[in-house]
Write a protein that holds these residues in place. Structure first.
Motif, short mmCIF file in Angstrom:
data_model
loop_
_atom_site.label_atom_id
_atom_site.label_comp_id
_atom_site.label_asym_id
_atom_site.label_seq_id
_atom_site.Cartn_x
_atom_site.Cartn_y
_atom_site.Cartn_z
N PHE A 103 61.84 94.63 77.12
CA PHE A 103 62.89 95.34 78.19
C PHE A 103 63.39 97.27 78.04
CE2 PHE A 103 64.17 92.24 80.43
CZ PHE A 103 64.83 92.66 81.92
N ILE A 104 62.17 97.48 76.19
CA ILE A 104 62.93 99.01 75.90
C ILE A 104 62.36 99.96 77.16
CG2 ILE A 104 63.08 100.25 73.96
CD1 ILE A 104 63.43 97.32 72.18
N PRO A 105 60.99 99.95 77.25
CA PRO A 105 60.58 101.04 77.41
C PRO A 105 61.04 100.92 78.78
CG PRO A 105 58.73 99.58 77.05
CD PRO A 105 60.51 98.85 76.40
N LEU A 106 61.47 100.36 79.47
CA LEU A 106 61.91 99.88 81.32
C LEU A 106 63.46 100.32 81.51
CD1 LEU A 106 59.54 97.87 82.28
CD2 LEU A 106 61.51 96.25 82.29
N GLY A 245 47.40 109.43 75.83
CA GLY A 245 48.57 109.77 76.12
C GLY A 245 49.34 109.09 76.02
N PRO A 246 50.61 109.66 76.71
CA PRO A 246 51.91 108.37 76.36
C PRO A 246 52.18 106.91 76.99
CG PRO A 246 52.89 110.72 76.60
CD PRO A 246 51.16 110.96 76.11
N THR A 247 51.69 108.02 78.52
CA THR A 247 51.86 107.18 79.46
C THR A 247 51.16 106.10 79.61
OG1 THR A 247 52.49 108.71 80.72
CG2 THR A 247 52.41 106.83 82.35
N ARG A 248 49.85 105.78 79.11
CA ARG A 248 48.75 105.70 79.03
C ARG A 248 48.79 104.16 78.21
NH1 ARG A 248 43.02 108.07 80.23
NH2 ARG A 248 42.17 105.93 80.28
N ALA A 249 49.04 104.80 76.94
CA ALA A 249 49.35 104.10 75.56
C ALA A 249 50.62 103.00 75.81
CB ALA A 249 49.59 104.71 74.33
N ASN A 250 51.64 103.19 76.44
CA ASN A 250 52.73 102.15 76.95
C ASN A 250 52.04 101.00 77.40
OD1 ASN A 250 54.93 102.95 74.61
ND2 ASN A 250 55.20 105.49 76.47
N VAL A 251 51.68 101.39 78.14
CA VAL A 251 50.99 99.82 79.33
C VAL A 251 50.94 99.05 78.25
CG1 VAL A 251 49.84 99.40 80.70
CG2 VAL A 251 50.64 101.98 80.97
N PHE A 252 50.07 99.50 76.99
CA PHE A 252 49.89 98.19 76.51
C PHE A 252 50.59 97.42 75.39
CE2 PHE A 252 45.58 100.40 76.89
CZ PHE A 252 44.80 99.83 76.22
N VAL A 307 56.05 90.83 83.01
CA VAL A 307 55.01 91.40 82.13
C VAL A 307 54.98 92.44 83.77
CG1 VAL A 307 51.86 91.80 81.24
CG2 VAL A 307 53.95 89.55 80.45
N ALA A 308 54.03 91.31 84.62
CA ALA A 308 54.12 92.69 85.82
C ALA A 308 55.55 93.32 86.75
CB ALA A 308 54.35 91.38 87.64
N GLY A 309 56.67 93.30 86.27
CA GLY A 309 57.32 93.90 86.29
C GLY A 309 56.71 94.95 85.70
N MET A 310 56.24 94.81 84.72
CA MET A 310 56.50 96.32 83.92
C MET A 310 55.22 96.72 83.89
SD MET A 310 56.64 95.11 79.66
CE MET A 310 56.53 93.16 79.25
N PHE A 311 54.30 96.65 84.48
CA PHE A 311 53.28 97.09 84.72
C PHE A 311 53.82 97.95 86.42
CE2 PHE A 311 50.31 94.88 82.55
CZ PHE A 311 49.51 95.28 82.63
N ILE A 312 54.52 96.97 87.41
CA ILE A 312 55.23 98.03 88.05
C ILE A 312 55.90 99.24 87.47
CG2 ILE A 312 57.01 97.47 90.31
CD1 ILE A 312 55.84 94.62 90.32
N SER A 313 56.97 98.64 86.99
CA SER A 313 57.98 100.08 86.92
C SER A 313 56.48 101.68 86.12
CB SER A 313 58.49 99.57 85.45
OG SER A 313 58.71 99.63 84.33
N GLN A 314 55.45 101.09 85.43
CA GLN A 314 55.12 102.24 85.07
C GLN A 314 53.32 102.57 86.13
OE1 GLN A 314 53.10 99.99 81.92
NE2 GLN A 314 55.12 100.86 80.40
#
Ligand code: 5GP
Ligand code: MN
Length: 661
Positions: A103-106, A245-252, A307-314
């Motif tokens: 939940f941290i990045p979220l 880049g941080p945005t794409r890296a954080n997706v992982f 995991v789906a929620g995390m993708f949506i938020s990004q």
């Protein structure tokens, strides 16, 4: 291997190590109390990172005034964060811990919104809502709380601590690299960990049985944690962030709970199987154990929802729409040509990008625009032009690397001979590259033409010629996107492309009616291009001499009403009087077109070795045919040619051409 592939592998490995860290901590906690475990882990990691930092010279000193941030951040994480995480693992399963901590990045954007007044998007909020539903599914297994409340509370505090850490981290000046920051953070946190360990856990630590195998296995797990999760994963992650880049890296980060769940499952199955082997009475296959150890389906579904929620938020909807629009640009370049070019690029070792004589914004924009992308792809690339470019382009990213043939002929010959792929850009005949002509003709290299002049006349393996586009730079942008590199187009590349499009359309005042041009501009602006600044740098940095020369030209201009034409003539003597520098006459030929009833304009400039003619026209009036009479050519409304006759003869001929068409 491509840099991007390496980055992705590094990021996946980092996530696997982090995903496994919950299981390793869980295992070590059976012997070591929480603060002790983390103290050992962090001390080992600090030593390793310290050595890496010293050897690579990355470790920098921290200034006194910045220590307050380090103290505060280190208190939040590692101290509070790790302590709560380790303690929570005494109450909940590693998988639940992993899910909660994801939940941290979220949540970070929400806190950044309140404390740092940063923007939060609708997608951020939607993603959080979906993820919360997933977490509820996991912890409220079948209507009953499957996890201990204290454990969840501890994890929640860990999440908050980590967010505080992230927010404080933004206050730490950027001049400290990540390794320096993390190393000192680890060291500082020991100030908190060691006393906690002594006060809280000393009796337990004294009671540890160092003769037992289990103790050493647990200790091994801590060493493993220090090396894998705190050192290697961290270094790999930093590498990934820098590469993509941080945005794409954080997706992982999103795969972490899944990794933990799968690893927990595998370890559970192995445990069951070992137990079955020990009591030989039971005849159980490994497959049965795998089935038995499987998590509840609701838990699996919960993880999927989180995991789906995390993708949506990004998700960045605006970006996605723009990307879609770029993909949907008319496919004017033939697919075959894209495939072939891609193959040539992949197979090439030394790529040469060539632009025409008297380099203008478009020839520099097209070559440099592609140069930056090829560099990023790890290619050996050189941009070469026959002679020097005007000073008002000297700000262009990468221009300091442009090879000016005239200034180093021997080296230039070598560079052209060594190239195994040559791009001919923004010109349609080799007469436009002077000294490079015979060398390019003789070269065995593969050749690709990217140009927007009529009737290309160069022997190339791939001929991408589109007179209908605004500029060669626009064509290069389309070319890069069609090869699938829209995302990779850097700010530097975007600035070059924009410059070429802007200069070849007179700041989007001609040849610029195609609506798609403005989709491309939007995409370039999103990359961070400052179009106003570029306009100023190109058009508002003339010398005083050049402006006085303009005034002189306008005064001297001759109008021929019979053929709606204007002629401006500049002799060597006049040029010298105004301290003429390359580029000083740029744009002057366009000005007479501002007069009503003038639809053709010619600037005749007496250069050192020949006379240069620049033609401009408006609407349907074609001047390229006129330029052809002077051994040149160009576009319908902008063309040029040369003359080796005397000035009087040249002007005589010009008048005849203007009258007779
Ligand atoms: P400028 O007048 O700005 O030098 O050139 C305008 C356009 O005319 C250039 O973009 C180029 O396409 C064309 N052009 C200028 N000079 C020549 C020349 O000597 N030969 C040919 N083929 N085209 C030229
Ligand atoms: Mn051009």
């Amino acid at each position: 291997m491509k840099k991007q592939t390496i980055a992705i592998i590094a990021l996946v490995i980092a996530q696997i190590f982090w995903g496994a860290s919950y299981l390793m901590s869980d295992f070590a906690l059976k012997v070591f109390p929480a603060a002790t475990l983390v103290s050992i882990r962090i001390s080992i990691a600090a030593v390793v990172l310290g050595i890496v930092g010293l050897v690579t010279g990355q470790l920098k000193k921290i200034e006194f005034r910045d220590w307050k941030y380090f103290l505060l951040a280190a208190f939040a994480e590692p101290f509070v964060y790790f302590l709560c995480e380790a303690e929570a693992l005494n109450h909940v399963s590693p998988t639940i811990a992993s899910v909660m901590l994801s939940f941290i990045p979220l949540l970070t954007p929400i806190f950044a919104f309140f404390f740092l007044k940063e923007k939060v998007t609708l997608m951020n909020v939607l993603g959080i809502v979906v993820s919360v539903v997933g977490v509820l599914m996991i912890i409220l297994d079948g209507g009953e709380l499957s996890a201990d409340v204290l454990g969840i509370l501890l994890l929640f505090i860990a999440v908050l601590a980590s967010i505080v850490y992230t927010l404080v981290l933004r206050k730490i000046p950027e001049r400290y690299n990540t390794l320096t920051v993390v190393f000192f953070m680890f060291c500082t946190s020991l100030l908190f960990f060691v006393p906690t360990m002594l006060v809280r856990e000393l009796p337990q630590v004294m009671a540890i049985d160092w003769a037992a195998d289990n103790t050493w296995n647990a200790f091994g797990a801590i060493v493993g944690l220090a090396l894998s999760a705190s050192c290697i994963a961290f270094l790999f992650f930093s590498y990934g962030v820098r590469a993509i880049g941080p945005t794409r890296a954080n997706v992982f980060n999103n795969i972490q709970p899944g990794v933990t769940a799968i690893l927990a499952w595998i370890i559970g199955a192995i445990g069951l199987y070992q137990a079955a082997l020990q009591c030989e009475a039971i005849d159980k296959s490994f497959f049965v154990c795998v089935k038995e150890a499987a998590p509840e389906w609701i838990m699996i579904l919960g993880i999927v929802v989180v995991v789906a929620g995390m993708f949506i938020s990004q998700m960045n909807v605006k970006q996605q729409i723009l990307k879609f629009k770029v993909i949907m640009l008319s496919k004017i370049i033939k697919e075959d040509y894209i495939v072939q070019s891609r193959r040539f690029i992949d197979n090439a070792n030394k790529i040469l990008l060539t632009g025409h004589i008297s380099p203008d914004g478009d020839s520099l924009g097209a070559t440099l625009g592609l140069y930056h992308l090829l560099k990023q792809l790890g290619k050996d690339v050189i941009v070469m032009v026959p002679n020097r470019y005007p000073a008002f382009f000297s700000w262009m990213p990468g221009i300091d690397k442009v090879f000016v043939m005239e200034e180093n002929k021997t080296e230039a010959v070598k560079v052209i001979k060594e190239a195994d792929l040559i791009f001919c850009m923004d010109y349609n005949t080799l007469d436009r590259v002077n000294g490079m002509k015979p060398l390019i003709e003789q070269s065995k290299a593969k050749k690709i033409l990217i140009d927007h002049h009529l009737d290309p006349n160069i022997n190339c393996d791939v001929v991408i010629s589109h007179p209908e586009v605004s500029s060669a730079s626009e064509l290069v942008f389309r070319f890069m996107c069609r090869m699938g590199f829209y995302q990779e187009v850097s700010l530097e590349s975007a600035e070059c492309i924009y410059t070429g499009m802007m200069t070849d359309t007179g700041g989007f005042t001609y040849n610029s009616n195609n609506p798609e041009i403005y989709i491309i501009i939007k995409a370039l602006l999103e990359k961070g291009v400052d179009k106003d600044a570029i306009y100023n740098k190109v058009f508002h940095t003339y010398s005083e001499d050049r402006l006085r020369l303009l005034g002189y030209c306008l005064n001297k201009m001759e109008i021929i009403p019979e053929c709606n034409a204007a002629i401006i003539v500049l002799t060597q003597e006049e040029l010298q009087r105004f301290n003429y520098k390359v580029g000083d006459t740029e744009g002057i030929v366009n000005m007479p077109l501002q007069i009503e009833n003038v639809n053709k304009s010619v600037l005749v400039r007496e250069d050192k070795t020949q006379i240069k003619l620049s033609f401009r026209s408006q609407g349907d009036v074609a001047v390229n045919t006129m330029a052809e009479k002077f051994g040149g050519g160009g576009h319908k409304n902008a063309a040029g040619g040369e003359s080796n006759q005397s000035m009087a003869e040249t002007l005589d001929k010009l008048r005849r051409v203007l009258i007779n068409g």
